[in-house]
Design a protein around this motif. Structure first.
Motif, PDB file in Angstrom:
ATOM      1  N   ASP A  44       0.863  -1.186   0.000  1.00  0.00           N
ATOM      2  CA  ASP A  44       0.000   0.000   0.000  1.00  0.00           C
ATOM      3  C   ASP A  44       0.896   1.231   0.000  1.00  0.00           C
ATOM      4  O   ASP A  44       1.623   1.475   0.965  1.00  0.00           O
ATOM      5  CB  ASP A  44      -0.891  -0.010   1.244  1.00  0.00           C
ATOM      6  N   ARG A  45       0.858   1.999  -1.064  1.00  0.00           N
ATOM      7  CA  ARG A  45       1.759   3.144  -1.199  1.00  0.00           C
ATOM      8  C   ARG A  45       1.423   4.256  -0.222  1.00  0.00           C
ATOM      9  O   ARG A  45       2.275   5.083   0.099  1.00  0.00           O
ATOM     10  CB  ARG A  45       1.730   3.663  -2.643  1.00  0.00           C
ATOM     11  N   GLY A  46       0.204   4.284   0.273  1.00  0.00           N
ATOM     12  CA  GLY A  46      -0.160   5.313   1.234  1.00  0.00           C
ATOM     13  C   GLY A  46       0.472   5.095   2.597  1.00  0.00           C
ATOM     14  O   GLY A  46       1.078   6.008   3.173  1.00  0.00           O
ATOM     15  N   SER A  47       0.356   3.880   3.129  1.00  0.00           N
ATOM     16  CA  SER A  47       0.881   3.586   4.468  1.00  0.00           C
ATOM     17  C   SER A  47       2.288   3.010   4.442  1.00  0.00           C
ATOM     18  O   SER A  47       2.979   3.004   5.464  1.00  0.00           O
ATOM     19  CB  SER A  47      -0.048   2.590   5.170  1.00  0.00           C
ATOM     20  N   GLY A  48       2.717   2.476   3.278  1.00  0.00           N
ATOM     21  CA  GLY A  48       4.027   1.841   3.195  1.00  0.00           C
ATOM     22  C   GLY A  48       4.023   0.394   3.647  1.00  0.00           C
ATOM     23  O   GLY A  48       5.060  -0.279   3.591  1.00  0.00           O
ATOM     24  N   ARG A  49       2.886  -0.122   4.090  1.00  0.00           N
ATOM     25  CA  ARG A  49       2.810  -1.526   4.508  1.00  0.00           C
ATOM     26  C   ARG A  49       2.883  -2.442   3.294  1.00  0.00           C
ATOM     27  O   ARG A  49       2.475  -2.068   2.200  1.00  0.00           O
ATOM     28  CB  ARG A  49       1.519  -1.781   5.284  1.00  0.00           C
ATOM     29  N   PHE A  50       3.375  -3.643   3.513  1.00  0.00           N
ATOM     30  CA  PHE A  50       3.479  -4.589   2.409  1.00  0.00           C
ATOM     31  C   PHE A  50       3.214  -5.998   2.896  1.00  0.00           C
ATOM     32  O   PHE A  50       3.264  -6.288   4.105  1.00  0.00           O
ATOM     33  CB  PHE A  50       4.856  -4.507   1.739  1.00  0.00           C
ATOM     34  N   LEU A  51       2.938  -6.861   1.944  1.00  0.00           N
ATOM     35  CA  LEU A  51       2.600  -8.244   2.238  1.00  0.00           C
ATOM     36  C   LEU A  51       3.877  -9.062   2.417  1.00  0.00           C
ATOM     37  O   LEU A  51       4.752  -9.073   1.558  1.00  0.00           O
ATOM     38  CB  LEU A  51       1.763  -8.817   1.095  1.00  0.00           C
ATOM     39  N   THR A  52       3.976  -9.731   3.555  1.00  0.00           N
ATOM     40  CA  THR A  52       5.115 -10.604   3.825  1.00  0.00           C
ATOM     41  C   THR A  52       5.053 -11.836   2.926  1.00  0.00           C
ATOM     42  O   THR A  52       3.968 -12.309   2.583  1.00  0.00           O
ATOM     43  CB  THR A  52       5.097 -11.043   5.296  1.00  0.00           C
ATOM     44  N   LYS A  53       6.212 -12.347   2.564  1.00  0.00           N
ATOM     45  CA  LYS A  53       6.256 -13.562   1.742  1.00  0.00           C
ATOM     46  C   LYS A  53       6.719 -14.755   2.581  1.00  0.00           C
ATOM     47  O   LYS A  53       7.567 -14.622   3.467  1.00  0.00           O
ATOM     48  CB  LYS A  53       7.194 -13.364   0.550  1.00  0.00           C
ATOM     49  N   PHE A  54       6.161 -15.903   2.264  1.00  0.00           N
ATOM     50  CA  PHE A  54       6.561 -17.126   2.956  1.00  0.00           C
ATOM     51  C   PHE A  54       8.056 -17.383   2.798  1.00  0.00           C
ATOM     52  O   PHE A  54       8.728 -17.818   3.734  1.00  0.00           O
ATOM     53  CB  PHE A  54       5.789 -18.326   2.389  1.00  0.00           C
ATOM     54  N   ALA A  55       8.573 -17.128   1.600  1.00  0.00           N
ATOM     55  CA  ALA A  55       9.977 -17.444   1.307  1.00  0.00           C
ATOM     56  C   ALA A  55      10.948 -16.622   2.131  1.00  0.00           C
ATOM     57  O   ALA A  55      12.132 -16.970   2.209  1.00  0.00           O
ATOM     58  CB  ALA A  55      10.260 -17.240  -0.179  1.00  0.00           C
ATOM     59  N   TRP A  56      10.492 -15.539   2.738  1.00  0.00           N
ATOM     60  CA  TRP A  56      11.382 -14.726   3.572  1.00  0.00           C
ATOM     61  C   TRP A  56      11.633 -15.378   4.930  1.00  0.00           C
ATOM     62  O   TRP A  56      12.510 -14.953   5.678  1.00  0.00           O
ATOM     63  CB  TRP A  56      10.788 -13.341   3.788  1.00  0.00           C
ATOM     64  N   THR A  57      10.858 -16.391   5.260  1.00  0.00           N
ATOM     65  CA  THR A  57      11.017 -17.070   6.546  1.00  0.00           C
ATOM     66  C   THR A  57      12.190 -18.037   6.480  1.00  0.00           C
ATOM     67  O   THR A  57      12.234 -18.917   5.617  1.00  0.00           O
ATOM     68  CB  THR A  57       9.737 -17.851   6.901  1.00  0.00           C
ATOM     69  N   LYS A  58      13.100 -17.878   7.393  1.00  0.00           N
ATOM     70  CA  LYS A  58      14.258 -18.772   7.437  1.00  0.00           C
ATOM     71  C   LYS A  58      13.838 -20.138   7.965  1.00  0.00           C
ATOM     72  O   LYS A  58      13.138 -20.246   8.973  1.00  0.00           O
ATOM     73  CB  LYS A  58      15.345 -18.189   8.333  1.00  0.00           C
ATOM     74  N   ILE A  59      14.258 -21.180   7.262  1.00  0.00           N
ATOM     75  CA  ILE A  59      13.945 -22.542   7.693  1.00  0.00           C
ATOM     76  C   ILE A  59      14.792 -22.883   8.924  1.00  0.00           C
ATOM     77  O   ILE A  59      16.011 -22.736   8.912  1.00  0.00           O
ATOM     78  CB  ILE A  59      14.211 -23.557   6.567  1.00  0.00           C
ATOM     79  N   VAL A  60      14.136 -23.318   9.984  1.00  0.00           N
ATOM     80  CA  VAL A  60      14.811 -23.693  11.236  1.00  0.00           C
ATOM     81  C   VAL A  60      14.594 -25.181  11.451  1.00  0.00           C
ATOM     82  O   VAL A  60      13.463 -25.618  11.701  1.00  0.00           O
ATOM     83  CB  VAL A  60      14.264 -22.897  12.430  1.00  0.00           C
ATOM     84  N   ARG A  61      15.658 -25.947  11.325  1.00  0.00           N
ATOM     85  CA  ARG A  61      15.533 -27.400  11.450  1.00  0.00           C
ATOM     86  C   ARG A  61      15.123 -27.798  12.868  1.00  0.00           C
ATOM     87  O   ARG A  61      15.559 -27.185  13.847  1.00  0.00           O
ATOM     88  CB  ARG A  61      16.850 -28.086  11.084  1.00  0.00           C
ATOM     89  N   HIS A  62      14.319 -28.814  12.939  1.00  0.00           N
ATOM     90  CA  HIS A  62      13.880 -29.307  14.240  1.00  0.00           C
ATOM     91  C   HIS A  62      15.059 -29.879  15.005  1.00  0.00           C
ATOM     92  O   HIS A  62      15.831 -30.695  14.484  1.00  0.00           O
ATOM     93  CB  HIS A  62      12.816 -30.384  14.054  1.00  0.00           C
ATOM     94  N   GLN A  63      15.210 -29.470  16.240  1.00  0.00           N
ATOM     95  CA  GLN A  63      16.295 -29.958  17.086  1.00  0.00           C
ATOM     96  C   GLN A  63      15.840 -31.211  17.819  1.00  0.00           C
ATOM     97  O   GLN A  63      14.816 -31.210  18.512  1.00  0.00           O
ATOM     98  CB  GLN A  63      16.703 -28.884  18.099  1.00  0.00           C
ATOM     99  N   LEU A  64      16.591 -32.272  17.645  1.00  0.00           N
ATOM    100  CA  LEU A  64      16.217 -33.541  18.257  1.00  0.00           C
ATOM    101  C   LEU A  64      16.263 -33.453  19.777  1.00  0.00           C
ATOM    102  O   LEU A  64      17.136 -32.787  20.360  1.00  0.00           O
ATOM    103  CB  LEU A  64      17.147 -34.652  17.771  1.00  0.00           C
ATOM    104  N   VAL A  65      15.322 -34.124  20.408  1.00  0.00           N
ATOM    105  CA  VAL A  65      15.302 -34.197  21.863  1.00  0.00           C
ATOM    106  C   VAL A  65      16.400 -35.143  22.318  1.00  0.00           C
ATOM    107  O   VAL A  65      16.604 -36.207  21.718  1.00  0.00           O
ATOM    108  CB  VAL A  65      13.926 -34.703  22.349  1.00  0.00           C
ATOM    109  N   LYS A  66      17.136 -34.728  23.349  1.00  0.00           N
ATOM    110  CA  LYS A  66      18.217 -35.587  23.819  1.00  0.00           C
ATOM    111  C   LYS A  66      17.660 -36.901  24.338  1.00  0.00           C
ATOM    112  O   LYS A  66      16.521 -36.973  24.827  1.00  0.00           O
ATOM    113  CB  LYS A  66      19.037 -34.881  24.895  1.00  0.00           C
TER     114      LYS A  66
END
Length: 241
Positions: free
Chosen positions: A89-111
């Protein structure tokens, strides 16, 4: 997908309302599924959401040509990304977030042998769960939250309910919405030392500080107000690291 239903329900709303609604859905689902091998799926979802956004714009401006719609609603709204196809939105400057911007965080195994029912491993599970939560406050406050084990020192209750991660995409959406509301309404305040020998800065519930002032006639000194960190910037800083 919830985004498709939301985009239909938002017909007649302005672009800022569309962005605000869809961002919660996108962030909730991406936060929940970021522990998997999700890069390809996230890219496909981004294209799908782009189609929904374009369809919404086309519906709102049925008499406008495609070039006009693209020029008005798509561009490099995110200064940290070289992507000219971001819906905004050019008025407010807000924009739509993209899924691809999310960094993949691998699941940490339980000890091995670590049971969540073992009282001797309470601290281990608390630390593990806290690492899975996306903070929505600035870096200094997040360090204070960790130092205080996520709790208000006056009442002992959780400040942001950040000791355990939500267990579904919809719960992530609700958590993100509630946390943003708590920050924007200043339900959490930061105090600072009045003298060099005073206790260090702390995070408190605003209502706890008010009760303390009412009961004693004085309370911990508030630090000077900081400029609020834009919601989109905090997501990029922490959720995408």
């Amino acid at each position: 997908m919830r985004a498709a239903t939301a985009s239909r329900d938002l017909r007649g709303s302005n672009a800022e309302a569309v962005i605000r609604t869809l961002n919660l859905i996108i962030r909730g689902w991406s936060a929940y599924f970021r522990i998997g091998v999700s890069s390809r799926a996230f890219s496909s979802l981004d294209f799908y959401v782009w189609q929904l956004a374009y369809k919404w714009a086309k519906h709102e401006h049925a008499n406008k040509p495609k070039d006009w719609i693209v020029q008005r609603y798509f561009g490099e709204f995110n200064p940290r990304r070289g992507d000219r196809w971001v819906f905004g939105d050019r008025g407010s400057g807000r924009f739509l977030t993209k899924f691809a911007w999310t960094k993949i965080v691998r699941h940490q195994l339980v000890k091995f042998g670590a049971s969540p029912d073992d009282p001797a491993l309470t601290e281990y599970w608390t630390r593990r769960r806290r690492k899975d939560v996306i903070p929505l406050i600035d870096k200094a406050d997040w360090h204070l939250l960790n130092r205080q084990n996520g709790r208000c020192p006056l009442c002992g209750a959780l400040l942001l309910h950040a000791d355990h991660p939500p267990s579904s995409p919809i719960e992530w959406e609700q958590w993100l919405r509630a946390t943003r509301k708590a920050i924007s309404r200043k339900a959490i305040v930061i105090t600072g030392p009045g003298t060099p020998d005073a206790p260090p800065a702390q995070l408190l519930h605003a209502h706890c500080r008010q009760r303390l002032v009412a009961a004693t006639g004085k309370g911990p000194r508030l630090l000077p107000a900081r400029e609020p960190v834009p919601f989109e910037n905090t997501i990029r800083r922490y959720a995408l690291r």
